[in-house]
Design an enzyme around this catalytic site. Structure first.
Site, PDB file in Angstrom:
ATOM      1  N   LYS A 101      39.166  39.444  53.310  1.00 23.90           N
ATOM      2  CA  LYS A 101      39.900  38.534  52.232  1.00 23.90           C
ATOM      3  C   LYS A 101      40.183  37.534  53.228  1.00 23.90           C
ATOM      4  O   LYS A 101      40.442  37.354  54.337  1.00 23.90           O
ATOM      5  CB  LYS A 101      41.110  39.443  51.955  1.00 23.90           C
ATOM      6  CG  LYS A 101      42.186  38.559  51.147  1.00 23.90           C
ATOM      7  CD  LYS A 101      43.438  39.467  50.969  1.00 23.90           C
ATOM      8  CE  LYS A 101      44.515  38.751  49.839  1.00 23.90           C
ATOM      9  NZ  LYS A 101      45.513  39.625  49.807  1.00 23.90           N
ATOM     10  N   SER A 151      46.421  40.622  44.953  1.00 20.49           N
ATOM     11  CA  SER A 151      45.711  39.345  45.037  1.00 20.49           C
ATOM     12  C   SER A 151      44.525  39.589  45.718  1.00 20.49           C
ATOM     13  O   SER A 151      43.516  38.479  45.811  1.00 20.49           O
ATOM     14  CB  SER A 151      46.595  38.426  45.915  1.00 20.49           C
ATOM     15  OG  SER A 151      46.950  39.114  47.313  1.00 20.49           O
ATOM     16  N   SER A 159      48.708  44.493  46.629  1.00 23.01           N
ATOM     17  CA  SER A 159      47.329  43.491  46.421  1.00 23.01           C
ATOM     18  C   SER A 159      46.309  44.135  47.068  1.00 23.01           C
ATOM     19  O   SER A 159      45.157  43.672  46.856  1.00 23.01           O
ATOM     20  CB  SER A 159      47.751  42.208  47.437  1.00 23.01           C
ATOM     21  OG  SER A 159      48.395  41.199  46.779  1.00 23.01           O
TER      22      SER A 159
END
Ligand code: GLN
Length: 478
Positions: free
Chosen positions: A76, A151, A175
């Site tokens: 990420k 996210s 997330s």
């Protein structure tokens, strides 16, 4: 053609000579190119990954060196990888390059992992749909009209759509678990302090934790084993020895004590079919002689407000470093003085959601409101921690849905508060710092996947992974 099942099978195939690390990297880089429209990657390190793969193939000499030898991992874009860009999916970090490795990355590399690229996400990990990225939304590969969750949406889709073997995300309030739920993959948020946060771009430091996406529990356990552990750069990491998670994954015939929260399952926002399927599943647990009890959880309605008060407060402090001086983007063109430059830089380069949270955080920390909001929220957090400790005296695991609905359509939540409220089942684990996992056990009649969320007491990742392994195997055998 290259086919991936588990890291263990991949390592066996490398030893048998039926595949190579180069085959693996070629397969994944091609898969990323073929599915570029999903927008899961912000950057792919193709040449570098191929060179790394070739070096591993040449040095292997009949033995697997490193627990993650040749394992293709995506990060990420909030996790620092030295010499590579990192943006938190924000314009404010335009052209910023990491000057050091996150501890988790350092540990991945030391065990032979190949980092294939940076995953798209919500800006500064703020969001539940990936629509807050400065680089466009990510699409859910199960239905491209739907969000992948957030996210860490890019990291979830990277595993879902076969663009890497495992990926790392971050989980401050769900997330990792919520996008795993929306995409039908495994998503683990370890307990707070299990993995070093050094080199993880901070959103809300007392909540943030690196999490892992994988296709199965074995791979997630092995990755956790590699990246967990004490770190002199993060004093909040547990100094206990890291269990050998992958070795401890025994399919034991233990009888567990589960509980679930009445208020969670009776909540009006919960999709009826999700509720029913989980209830039917709980019946199979009791049939198998586990105990499953309902308990009251009166504080449920407070957890989303408490989460948003505390995380925005922490975010407003953490994000104050993005001032146009030290990192990335700077407005110089029309700034008359320093203060103008700060204002223009931040106004231009932060997205709407990030601005909203910085303002909210400043508000709850301001002199006149500090006690009414911040202090109060801290008190509720403590209450939650105490109640949770008591709960785990009587139960091994808590069962919750991961999200009240399956993946929704782009633009479905126009009102940000509506989106905040959908975090009702995930933020609890972060507020109290316990480990939690999303297990892709179900399919909705709308054809989207959804999961069972299991939570365990602090430091109980081993039993959480064992029970998860059992439940997923049972599903496979059914
Ligand atoms: N959806 C939550 C939020 O927007 C969770 C974010 C996260 O875990 N990083 O804050």
């Amino acid at each position: 053609m290259f086919r991936f099942t588990t890291i263990k099978d991949y390592h066996n195939a490398l030893l048998n000579g039926t595949t190579t690390c180069v085959d693996a990297v070629r397969f994944y880089t091609q898969s990323i190119k073929d599915q570029q429209h999903l927008n899961a990657f912000l950057e792919v390190f193709e040449e570098e990954a191929l060179a790394q793969a070739l070096a591993l193939d040449n040095q292997r000499n009949g033995s697997i060196q490193g627990k993650l030898h040749g394992v293709v991992v995506a990060l990420k874009d909030v996790i620092c990888y030295k010499g590579h860009k990192v943006s938190a999916a924000s314009r404010i970090l335009d052209n910023f390059t990491s000057i050091y490795n996150a501890t988790a990355v350092e540990k991945l590399l030391a065990e032979g992992a190949i980092i294939i690229g940076r995953n798209n996400c919500d800006e500064f990990a703020m969001g539940s749909s990936n629509e807050n990225s400065a680089f466009g939304a990510v699409k859910n590969a199960a239905d491209e009209t739907k969000v992948p969750g957030g996210s860490s949406g890019g990291s979830a889709v990277a595993v879902q759509a076969n663009m890497c073997m495992v990926s790392l995300g971050s989980d401050t309030g769900g997330s990792v678990r919520q996008p795993a739920d929306f995409c039908g993959v495994v998503g683990l948020k370890p307990g707070y302090g299990r993995i070093s946060r050094y080199g993880l771009i901070a959103y809300a430091s007392s909540f943030d934790q690196i999490g892992i996406f994988g296709n199965n529990i074995e791979d997630v356990a092995l990755t956790l084993e590699v990246i967990a552990g004490a770190d002199e750069y993060d004093s909040t990491v547990s100094t206990d020895a890291v269990p050998e998670f992958s070795e401890l994954l025994k399919t034991e015939d233990k009888k567990y004590r589960f509980c679930y929260f009445r208020q969670a399952f009776e909540n009006a926002s919960l999709d009826v079919e999700i509720r029913t399927q989980i209830e039917v599943f709980m019946k199979t647990l009791t049939d198998a002689e586990h105990s499953v009890e309902i308990v009251d959880f009166e504080l449920l309605d407070f957890i989303v407000p408490v989460y948003y008060v505390l995380t925005t407060a922490e975010a407003s402090s953490n994000l104050s470093r993005y001032d146009g001086v030290r990192f990335g983007y700077r407005n110089t063109a029309n700034s008359a003085d320093l203060s103008d430059m700060y204002t223009n830089t931040r106004s231009e380069a932060f997205g709407k959601e990030v601005k909203r949270r910085i303002m909210l955080g400043n508000f709850v920390l301001s002199a006149g409101y500090f006690d009414a909001y911040f202090t109060k929220a801290q008190q509720v957090r403590q209450l939650l921690i105490n109640q949770t400790d008591q709960l785990f005296n009587n139960y091994d695991f808590i069962i919750l849905p991961t999200s009240p609905t399956t993946a929704f359509s782009f633009g479905a939540h126009k009102d940000p508060v509506e989106m905040f409220l959908a975090d009702i089942y995930t933020v609890y684990a972060n507020l109290v710092g316990i480990p939690a996992i999303s297990l892709p056990l179900f399919r909705h009649q709308n054809n989207m996947p959804f999961s069972l969320q299991l939570l365990a007491s602090r430091d109980s990742e081993v039993s959480l992974l064992c029970v998860s392994q059992n439940l997923l195997h049972q599903k496979r055998d059914r």
